[in-house]
Design a protein around this motif. Structure first.
Motif, PDB file in Angstrom:
ATOM      1  N   TYR A 273      28.958  37.619  50.149  1.00  0.00           N
ATOM      2  CA  TYR A 273      29.666  38.887  49.908  1.00  0.00           C
ATOM      3  C   TYR A 273      30.923  38.983  50.779  1.00  0.00           C
ATOM      4  O   TYR A 273      31.948  39.540  50.352  1.00  0.00           O
ATOM      5  N   ASN A 274      30.845  38.436  52.004  1.00  0.00           N
ATOM      6  CA  ASN A 274      32.031  38.422  52.869  1.00  0.00           C
ATOM      7  C   ASN A 274      33.159  37.613  52.243  1.00  0.00           C
ATOM      8  O   ASN A 274      34.340  37.996  52.311  1.00  0.00           O
ATOM      9  N   ARG A 275      32.800  36.473  51.630  1.00  0.00           N
ATOM     10  CA  ARG A 275      33.809  35.634  50.976  1.00  0.00           C
ATOM     11  C   ARG A 275      34.432  36.364  49.786  1.00  0.00           C
ATOM     12  O   ARG A 275      35.647  36.274  49.550  1.00  0.00           O
ATOM     13  N   ILE A 276      33.601  37.069  49.025  1.00  0.00           N
ATOM     14  CA  ILE A 276      34.122  37.847  47.892  1.00  0.00           C
ATOM     15  C   ILE A 276      35.105  38.894  48.403  1.00  0.00           C
ATOM     16  O   ILE A 276      36.203  39.076  47.847  1.00  0.00           O
ATOM     17  N   PHE A 277      34.731  39.573  49.471  1.00  0.00           N
ATOM     18  CA  PHE A 277      35.577  40.595  50.102  1.00  0.00           C
ATOM     19  C   PHE A 277      36.920  39.998  50.523  1.00  0.00           C
ATOM     20  O   PHE A 277      37.995  40.539  50.222  1.00  0.00           O
ATOM     21  N   ASP A 278      36.868  38.859  51.224  1.00  0.00           N
ATOM     22  CA  ASP A 278      38.090  38.206  51.712  1.00  0.00           C
ATOM     23  C   ASP A 278      38.983  37.750  50.562  1.00  0.00           C
ATOM     24  O   ASP A 278      40.198  37.981  50.561  1.00  0.00           O
ATOM     25  N   ARG A 279      38.362  37.056  49.592  1.00  0.00           N
ATOM     26  CA  ARG A 279      39.151  36.481  48.488  1.00  0.00           C
ATOM     27  C   ARG A 279      39.820  37.566  47.652  1.00  0.00           C
ATOM     28  O   ARG A 279      40.998  37.452  47.305  1.00  0.00           O
ATOM     29  N   LEU A 280      39.062  38.607  47.317  1.00  0.00           N
ATOM     30  CA  LEU A 280      39.633  39.663  46.479  1.00  0.00           C
ATOM     31  C   LEU A 280      40.758  40.396  47.201  1.00  0.00           C
ATOM     32  O   LEU A 280      41.805  40.691  46.614  1.00  0.00           O
ATOM     33  N   ASN A 281      40.556  40.684  48.482  1.00  0.00           N
ATOM     34  CA  ASN A 281      41.620  41.356  49.239  1.00  0.00           C
ATOM     35  C   ASN A 281      42.859  40.476  49.337  1.00  0.00           C
ATOM     36  O   ASN A 281      43.993  40.956  49.221  1.00  0.00           O
ATOM     37  N   GLY A 282      42.629  39.163  49.533  1.00  0.00           N
ATOM     38  CA  GLY A 282      43.757  38.238  49.592  1.00  0.00           C
ATOM     39  C   GLY A 282      44.514  38.159  48.282  1.00  0.00           C
ATOM     40  O   GLY A 282      45.758  38.137  48.267  1.00  0.00           O
ATOM     41  N   GLN A 283      43.782  38.124  47.177  1.00  0.00           N
ATOM     42  CA  GLN A 283      44.417  38.037  45.864  1.00  0.00           C
ATOM     43  C   GLN A 283      45.174  39.319  45.516  1.00  0.00           C
ATOM     44  O   GLN A 283      46.254  39.264  44.914  1.00  0.00           O
ATOM     45  N   ILE A 284      44.615  40.464  45.899  1.00  0.00           N
ATOM     46  CA  ILE A 284      45.287  41.733  45.614  1.00  0.00           C
ATOM     47  C   ILE A 284      46.607  41.834  46.374  1.00  0.00           C
ATOM     48  O   ILE A 284      47.612  42.362  45.860  1.00  0.00           O
ATOM     49  N   GLN A 285      46.635  41.298  47.585  1.00  0.00           N
ATOM     50  CA  GLN A 285      47.861  41.348  48.395  1.00  0.00           C
ATOM     51  C   GLN A 285      49.012  40.560  47.766  1.00  0.00           C
ATOM     52  O   GLN A 285      50.170  40.771  48.096  1.00  0.00           O
ATOM     53  N   GLU A 286      48.692  39.639  46.858  1.00  0.00           N
ATOM     54  CA  GLU A 286      49.726  38.856  46.188  1.00  0.00           C
ATOM     55  C   GLU A 286      50.240  39.543  44.922  1.00  0.00           C
ATOM     56  O   GLU A 286      51.181  39.065  44.289  1.00  0.00           O
ATOM     57  N   LYS A 287      49.610  40.656  44.544  1.00  0.00           N
ATOM     58  CA  LYS A 287      50.013  41.381  43.335  1.00  0.00           C
ATOM     59  C   LYS A 287      51.183  42.324  43.633  1.00  0.00           C
ATOM     60  O   LYS A 287      51.465  42.644  44.788  1.00  0.00           O
ATOM     61  N   ILE A 290      52.594  48.145  43.042  1.00  0.00           N
ATOM     62  CA  ILE A 290      51.979  49.207  42.232  1.00  0.00           C
ATOM     63  C   ILE A 290      50.494  48.895  41.963  1.00  0.00           C
ATOM     64  O   ILE A 290      49.645  49.798  41.961  1.00  0.00           O
ATOM     65  N   ILE A 291      50.181  47.609  41.770  1.00  0.00           N
ATOM     66  CA  ILE A 291      48.783  47.204  41.558  1.00  0.00           C
ATOM     67  C   ILE A 291      47.995  47.353  42.850  1.00  0.00           C
ATOM     68  O   ILE A 291      46.850  47.822  42.851  1.00  0.00           O
ATOM     69  N   GLN A 292      48.607  46.959  43.970  1.00  0.00           N
ATOM     70  CA  GLN A 292      47.944  47.112  45.266  1.00  0.00           C
ATOM     71  C   GLN A 292      47.613  48.583  45.526  1.00  0.00           C
ATOM     72  O   GLN A 292      46.494  48.921  45.951  1.00  0.00           O
ATOM     73  N   ASN A 293      48.573  49.450  45.255  1.00  0.00           N
ATOM     74  CA  ASN A 293      48.365  50.878  45.501  1.00  0.00           C
ATOM     75  C   ASN A 293      47.267  51.444  44.604  1.00  0.00           C
ATOM     76  O   ASN A 293      46.430  52.245  45.057  1.00  0.00           O
ATOM     77  N   LEU A 294      47.259  51.028  43.340  1.00  0.00           N
ATOM     78  CA  LEU A 294      46.237  51.504  42.406  1.00  0.00           C
ATOM     79  C   LEU A 294      44.854  51.016  42.824  1.00  0.00           C
ATOM     80  O   LEU A 294      43.862  51.756  42.758  1.00  0.00           O
ATOM     81  N   PHE A 295      44.766  49.768  43.276  1.00  0.00           N
ATOM     82  CA  PHE A 295      43.496  49.184  43.715  1.00  0.00           C
ATOM     83  C   PHE A 295      42.937  49.977  44.903  1.00  0.00           C
ATOM     84  O   PHE A 295      41.766  50.371  44.902  1.00  0.00           O
ATOM     85  N   ARG A 296      43.773  50.202  45.916  1.00  0.00           N
ATOM     86  CA  ARG A 296      43.314  50.924  47.110  1.00  0.00           C
ATOM     87  C   ARG A 296      42.944  52.375  46.772  1.00  0.00           C
ATOM     88  O   ARG A 296      41.923  52.894  47.253  1.00  0.00           O
ATOM     89  N   ALA A 297      43.752  53.006  45.955  1.00  0.00           N
ATOM     90  CA  ALA A 297      43.458  54.386  45.577  1.00  0.00           C
ATOM     91  C   ALA A 297      42.167  54.463  44.761  1.00  0.00           C
ATOM     92  O   ALA A 297      41.356  55.383  44.937  1.00  0.00           O
ATOM     93  N   GLY A 298      41.970  53.474  43.884  1.00  0.00           N
ATOM     94  CA  GLY A 298      40.748  53.435  43.081  1.00  0.00           C
ATOM     95  C   GLY A 298      39.503  53.329  43.942  1.00  0.00           C
ATOM     96  O   GLY A 298      38.506  54.044  43.715  1.00  0.00           O
ATOM     97  N   LEU A 299      39.544  52.452  44.941  1.00  0.00           N
ATOM     98  CA  LEU A 299      38.399  52.311  45.852  1.00  0.00           C
ATOM     99  C   LEU A 299      38.160  53.605  46.635  1.00  0.00           C
ATOM    100  O   LEU A 299      37.003  54.022  46.831  1.00  0.00           O
ATOM    101  N   LYS A 300      39.235  54.215  47.081  1.00  0.00           N
ATOM    102  CA  LYS A 300      39.120  55.461  47.841  1.00  0.00           C
ATOM    103  C   LYS A 300      38.443  56.556  47.008  1.00  0.00           C
ATOM    104  O   LYS A 300      37.522  57.243  47.478  1.00  0.00           O
ATOM    105  N   HIS A 301      38.867  56.694  45.756  1.00  0.00           N
ATOM    106  CA  HIS A 301      38.317  57.755  44.914  1.00  0.00           C
ATOM    107  C   HIS A 301      36.905  57.412  44.429  1.00  0.00           C
ATOM    108  O   HIS A 301      36.084  58.317  44.234  1.00  0.00           O
TER     109      HIS A 301
END
Length: 597
Positions: A273-287, A290-301
């Motif tokens: 699960y830690n690897r999933i967490f790391d990989r997904l966060n790393g991949q989102i940072q390359e987007k 606007i996608i990064q902001n939507l992703f973070r806001a989605g998790l928050k809500h």
């Protein structure tokens, strides 16, 4: 903490359970094996036929009541067939890991009194074929898969013998031993945990009831069945519930296999699960931003919604867009059907659990030991608290022995009661007496506390905690796990026994370090990079950012960076991936001393 739910055990032995399931779910798929890029499935009926045949094959070798059949293999159909064929002769099954050293296999075979040894492949067979000449009770070594000469006994040969000479199954007594699980031996030689059919059936019934499994559930199996967690979940619980599982051949293809198998339930250790967490966060940072902001806001809500907060129109719309545009694509990579992800074997970070959960997969952290056949507590549907390991499972009682002092005032030793508690350790009466109290309660060796709602929080291992020079207790595991959430940190071990402050040995993730070095135009070998001030400063920042929730005396004052990963091959990890602290402390003694200079 008492649980009120009664556990209904339907059978008196695992043989009856398997035979009943194979009748009820005869045409259902059971195990899938990957061949040429697709999974081929064996049905419950076909599995039952192989169990009957292999039971006859083992009987032809003289296997009978209380004999030991050991196996060295990863998860395969022959592994599961062999286990139930063994039970059907009232014999005992002793699983081992392919990753163990040859000397460990030999020790376990000798200690358990193994009569028949099953070897997964020709490579392992070559390492163990001479064991019968050295071990008095070992009579034969069987090759499970791969090419063999005419002199070698094989799985297929025994299936054929069993087909020719049918041997009806015998039904073991409820209290008879079903086998042994050898602990991984972080502080010495492995100990054989004696488990009965009663132990197994009780926890199978309790856990399937708690996690609400059905014959429509499917998992993707990669946790080794030589470990209590993997064996309970994906052999015995799976067969009782009529579920199915795809067997992972290569763990590097895990995500690809998810898309093929489409699991509804997933059993893994925190490292995954830690690897999933790391990989997904790393991949989102390359987007795009606007996608990064939507992703973070989605998790928050999603978190706000989970906690019962009513969302306004714009926040609700943002969450809906995040789920449709981003979360849905992520879930599709995991097969698109996953409803539960179960974590066990070590502590899962609350941050990681919430992250995966809020993407749309319900995360259920559970807790247990080999000595209680894997499961004692669990976060369950409708009863979860992140950061905890849940409430006691049906039929299990947890008490806290406050006479054992820990780093937190409310902590004590976790003591467990239930019908899944082991019979004892094989040939180790003194250690059995020190581990099981007069009421057959299991002294787990774990520090923890129960909150006002009955949820259990594990804060460390008693044998791992130490006192600083100032007399304060430090349990290193929680901070070690938190540090590993940094993409820069692969592994960590904290030390501070009788010292003024804590230090750490940190195994760097060299792939991330080199990316950082390229960005900063830093050059050198792996060892040279880790000595550069810019690199050390980055690690210092990572350590500080992941230590904010810990008290000052629990934090790290100095650290040493290492480039070689700790593994089973170099003797730094057990087969269950636990750190061998004493081995590491001895090997890096000078490094540790230098951190106090």
């Amino acid at each position: 903490m008492n649980t009120q739910t009664e556990v209904k055990v339907e059978y008196t032995n695992l043989v009856e359970m398997q035979e009943d399931s194979c009748r009820k779910y005869a045409q259902n798929s059971l195990y899938g094996t990957k061949k040429n890029g697709t999974f081929e499935w064996i049905t419950y009926q076909e599995f039952a036929e192989k169990v009957d045949q292999f039971r006859g094959g083992l009987a032809s070798l003289g296997v009978g009541k209380d004999d030991k059949v050991a196996i060295i293999s990863k998860n395969t159909v022959p592994w599961a067939v062999s286990s139930y064929a063994t039970f059907g002769l009232e014999a005992q099954f002793v699983p081992m890991y392919e990753t163990q050293l040859t000397k460990d296999w030999e020790y376990i075979c000798e200690d358990s009194g193994t009569k028949i040894l099953l070897a997964a492949n020709p490579e392992i067979y070559e390492k163990v074929k001479e064991f019968p000449k050295k071990l008095e009770k070992l009579e034969a070594v069987i090759l499970l898969e791969g090419n063999a000469d005419e002199q070698t006994l094989t799985y297929d040969t025994l299936l054929k013998k069993g087909q020719e000479q049918a041997t009806p199954s015998r039904k073991p007594d409820y209290e008879s031993e079903m086998g042994m699980l050898y602990t991984s031996g972080t502080t010495g030689k492995p100990k054989g945990v004696l488990l009965t059919h009663h132990n197994a059936l009780f926890i199978v019934s309790s856990a399937t009831q708690a996690f609400q499994l059905s014959h429509q559930d499917r998992s993707l199996s990669f946790l080794p069945w030589a470990h209590s967690f993997g064996q309970l979940a994906e052999v015995h619980m799976l067969i009782k519930s009529g579920c199915s599982a795809g067997l992972v051949e290569d763990v590097t293809e895990l995500v690809d296999d998810m898309a093929l198998v489409k699991p509804t339930i997933f059993y893994a250790v925190p490292r995954v699960y830690n690897r999933i967490f790391d990989r997904l966060n790393g991949q989102i940072q390359e987007k795009p931003q606007i996608i990064q902001n939507l992703f973070r806001a989605g998790l928050k809500h999603a978190k706000r919604e989970r906690e019962g907060e009513a969302l306004g129109f714009l926040d609700s719309l943002t969450l809906t867009l995040a789920r449709k545009i981003i979360f849905k694509k992520i879930l599709a990579r995991f097969g698109g059907r996953m409803r539960i992800a179960v974590s066990g074997a070590s502590a899962l970070s609350a941050e990681v659990a919430e992250f995966v959960n809020d993407l749309g997969i319900s995360v259920m952290e559970a807790y247990g030991l080999s000595e209680n056949f894997a499961a004692l507590t669990g976060n369950l549907p409708g009863a979860r608290k992140f950061g905890s390991v849940g409430r006691p499972l049906p039929g299990v009682r947890i008490e806290i022995d406050s006479s054992v002092e820990g780093s937190k005032e409310e902590d004590g030793e976790v003591v467990a009661y239930g019908e899944n508690i082991m019979k004892g350790y094989h040939n180790l009466p003194d250690q059995t007496r020190s581990t099981l109290n007069e009421s057959h309660g299991l002294r787990t060796g774990d520090l923890g506390h129960l909150d006002e709602d009955g949820f259990l929080f594990i804060t460390g291992r008693i044998k791992e905690q130490y006192k600083l020079e100032n007399g304060k207790f430090v349990a290193p595991a929680p901070l070690e796990e938190e540090l590993k959430l940094s993409p820069f940190i692969n592994q960590a071990m904290i030390y501070g026994l009788n010292r003024e402050y804590n230090v750490a040995l940190i195994v760097a993730d060299m792939e991330i370090v080199k990316q950082f070095a390229d960005e900063k135009r830093l050059t050198g070998s792996d060892v040279e990079l880790l000595q550069l001030p810019e690199i050390r400063e980055q690690f210092k920042k990572q350590i500080e950012s992941h230590s904010t929730s810990f008290k000052n005396f629990e934090r790290i004052e100095n650290f040493n960076l290492l480039d070689e990963e700790w593994s089973t091959d170099n003797g730094m990890l057990t087969p269950t991936m636990k750190v061998k602290r004493s081995v590491i402390e001895e090997k890096f003694k000078e490094n540790i001393v230098s951190l106090y200079s």
